[in-house]
Design an enzyme around this catalytic site. Structure first.
Site, PDB file in Angstrom:
ATOM      1  N   HIS A 149       0.834  -1.206   0.000  1.00  0.00           N
ATOM      2  CA  HIS A 149       0.000   0.000   0.000  1.00  0.00           C
ATOM      3  C   HIS A 149       0.872   1.260   0.000  1.00  0.00           C
ATOM      4  CE1 HIS A 149      -3.603   2.398   1.169  1.00  0.00           C
ATOM      5  NE2 HIS A 149      -2.686   3.167   1.745  1.00  0.00           N
ATOM      6  N   GLU A 150       1.812   1.313   0.921  1.00  0.00           N
ATOM      7  CA  GLU A 150       2.671   2.495   1.027  1.00  0.00           C
ATOM      8  C   GLU A 150       3.605   2.617  -0.179  1.00  0.00           C
ATOM      9  OE1 GLU A 150       1.957   4.688   3.087  1.00  0.00           O
ATOM     10  OE2 GLU A 150       0.629   3.487   4.338  1.00  0.00           O
ATOM     11  N   HIS A 184       1.891   4.675  -2.859  1.00  0.00           N
ATOM     12  CA  HIS A 184       2.052   6.112  -2.652  1.00  0.00           C
ATOM     13  C   HIS A 184       3.470   6.559  -3.024  1.00  0.00           C
ATOM     14  CE1 HIS A 184      -1.828   6.490  -0.795  1.00  0.00           C
ATOM     15  NE2 HIS A 184      -1.518   5.783   0.283  1.00  0.00           N
TER      16      HIS A 184
END
Length: 459
Positions: free
Chosen positions: A21-22, A25
């Site tokens: 997920h990170e 980003h």
């Protein structure tokens, strides 16, 4: 050891999901020209950090593995040097900021597709979806299902295993389908279509739905022969061993395993005098089944049932006759992985919606304790089951983060959408207010999930 096993696989699962997920980003931020100061897996105290130089990104592992963050250059979070101003997140065009924020949850959905694809290509063994005894008063009985029916497909979707059959049925019902067309074949290979009908009460939560469906796997008549004996169980305490044949219980002849199970259930904490056959010799034993509380469909506690902690011995040839191996080629698995991810995402959204308006029980919520237990259980069942567990959680994580709730990625995307419509950013004062509301909602939701976790743990 069970605690260590559960904790280890929980950390592995959460670590992978959060990292992906990170990374979404992080990767998109770098691509659109935003300077990233820190990439962290976990919160709290820093356990490990690595940084090439003061101008490069710092990579961090932190103590609390329940999330992570990407810290970018941003004038709203502190002073920014003149040379870094062109790389500040808040100075990027709207499309770039939107892409950076949306990347996290989208990467979780991409990960789910990859994991489902891996499961399909690796393949898994499953039990054929052959129905056992159909109890009166269930949805299966109302639709005309009978013992021996083998499910071929549900609403046109092929379901070769028992798990897939139930997954498609329950998923479709929770999505709001009121009727399901189920193709079955009988023992003579003749196919017919039977229609399952659901009411709103049937779909309050998956557990209630499963019990009201009345679908139980077919179980052949088996000799009352002991297979596996669980450690610290009543069976082990009594001295039962693998291969022991139950001849009689309290001078009542035991003909098959089902009869033996039924007898045990009616004797919680009551000693049973056994006669067993071991290596051709009859031996007397005394066993006291342990009392276990059970629940009915409406979660009303019934009287205790006896359990001895032992499974039946199933001959190898019989296992082969009722199991099937299901796998797809790498190319064929691609569209199925996409469809599976989409189906679970829609089901998750609809279930959240039902809980919001009170049409589904909040008991469907799972907190970190439940997720940790599922991680440990799925890992114990093998790699394929663990990958499926991670895929499901990844879908949930992606969908949850896309919800238009301030603090979540979806909340930021909502602010960006408003900015795109009105032509200027939402004021920081308004954003701060709604972020505080979002934090309050999330904390309340997490507290409720934790409460339900603890309640399940001690129930």
């Amino acid at each position: 050891m069970d605690f260590v096993h559960t904790l280890f696989y929980f950390i592995v699962a959460v670590g992978v999901l959060v990292a992906f997920h990170e990374f979404g980003h992080f990767w998109v931020a770098r691509k659109v020209g935003v300077k990233v100061l820190r990439f962290s897996i976990g919160f709290g105290k820093i356990l490990w950090a690595k940084q090439k130089d003061k101008q490069s990104t710092e990579y961090v592992l932190s103590a609390i593995p329940l999330g992570g963050y990407v810290k970018m250059v941003d004038e709203r979070e502190g002073p920014v040097s003149t040379e870094d101003l062109p790389f500040a997140f808040n100075r990027q065009p709207l499309w770039a900021r939107t892409a950076v924020v949306a990347a996290g949850p989208l990467f979780n959905l991409i990960l789910a597709i990859v994991l489902f694809w891996s499961v399909l290509v690796i393949g898994e063994n499953g039990i054929k979806p052959i129905l056992g005894k159909v109890e009166q008063g269930t949805l299966a009985a109302a639709a005309g299902f009978v013992e021996g029916d083998e499910v071929v497909s549900v609403n046109g979707k092929v379901t070769p295993t028992w798990v897939q059959t139930l997954s498609v049925m329950i998923g479709a019902a929770l999505e709001g389908e009121q009727e399901l067309s189920v193709t079955v074949k009988n023992r003579d290979d003749q196919q017919t279509v039977k229609v399952l009908k659901f009411s709103e009460q049937d779909t309050e939560n998956p557990e209630v739905l499963y019990k009201r469906l009345g679908f139980t796997p077919w179980s052949p008549q088996l000799k009352p022969t002991i297979g596996q004996v669980l450690p610290d169980s009543a069976a082990q305490a009594a001295g039962l061993k693998t291969g022991d044949l139950i001849v009689s219980a309290d001078n009542i002849a035991i003909q098959d395993w089902q009869q033996w199970v039924g007898y045990v259930k009616t004797h919680p904490d009551i000693a049973i005098n056994l006669l067993i056959e071991r290596d051709g010799v009859h031996l007397p034993l005394t066993i006291t089944p342990r009392a276990v509380q059970s629940e009915n469909v409406d979660h009303v506690e019934k009287k205790a049932e006896g359990k001895i902690g032992a499974s039946v011995y199933v001959p190898e040839d019989l296992i082969k006759s009722i199991t099937v191996e299901y796998a797809l080629s790498p190319m064929a698995a691609v569209p199925v992985a996409f469809t599976t991810t989409y189906d679970y995402a829609i089901t998750t959204l609809k279930m959240m919606g039902k809980m919001l308006v009170g049409r589904a029980s909040v008991e469907n919520l799972s907190g970190p304790i439940s997720i940790a237990q599922y991680a440990g259980q799925s890992a114990s069942m093998g790699l394929v089951h663990f990958l499926k567990f991670m895929a499901l959680v990844s879908v949930s994580l992606g969908v949850l983060n896309l919800l238009p709730v301030p603090v979540l990625d979806g909340g930021h995307l909502l602010f960006f959408a408003i900015e795109g419509i009105k032509g200027s950013p939402v004021s920081e004062k308004i954003q701060l207010f709604f972020q505080q509301v979002g934090i309050a909602l999330l904390v309340s939701l997490m507290a409720l999930a934790m409460f339900l976790d603890v309640q399940r743990l001690f129930h």
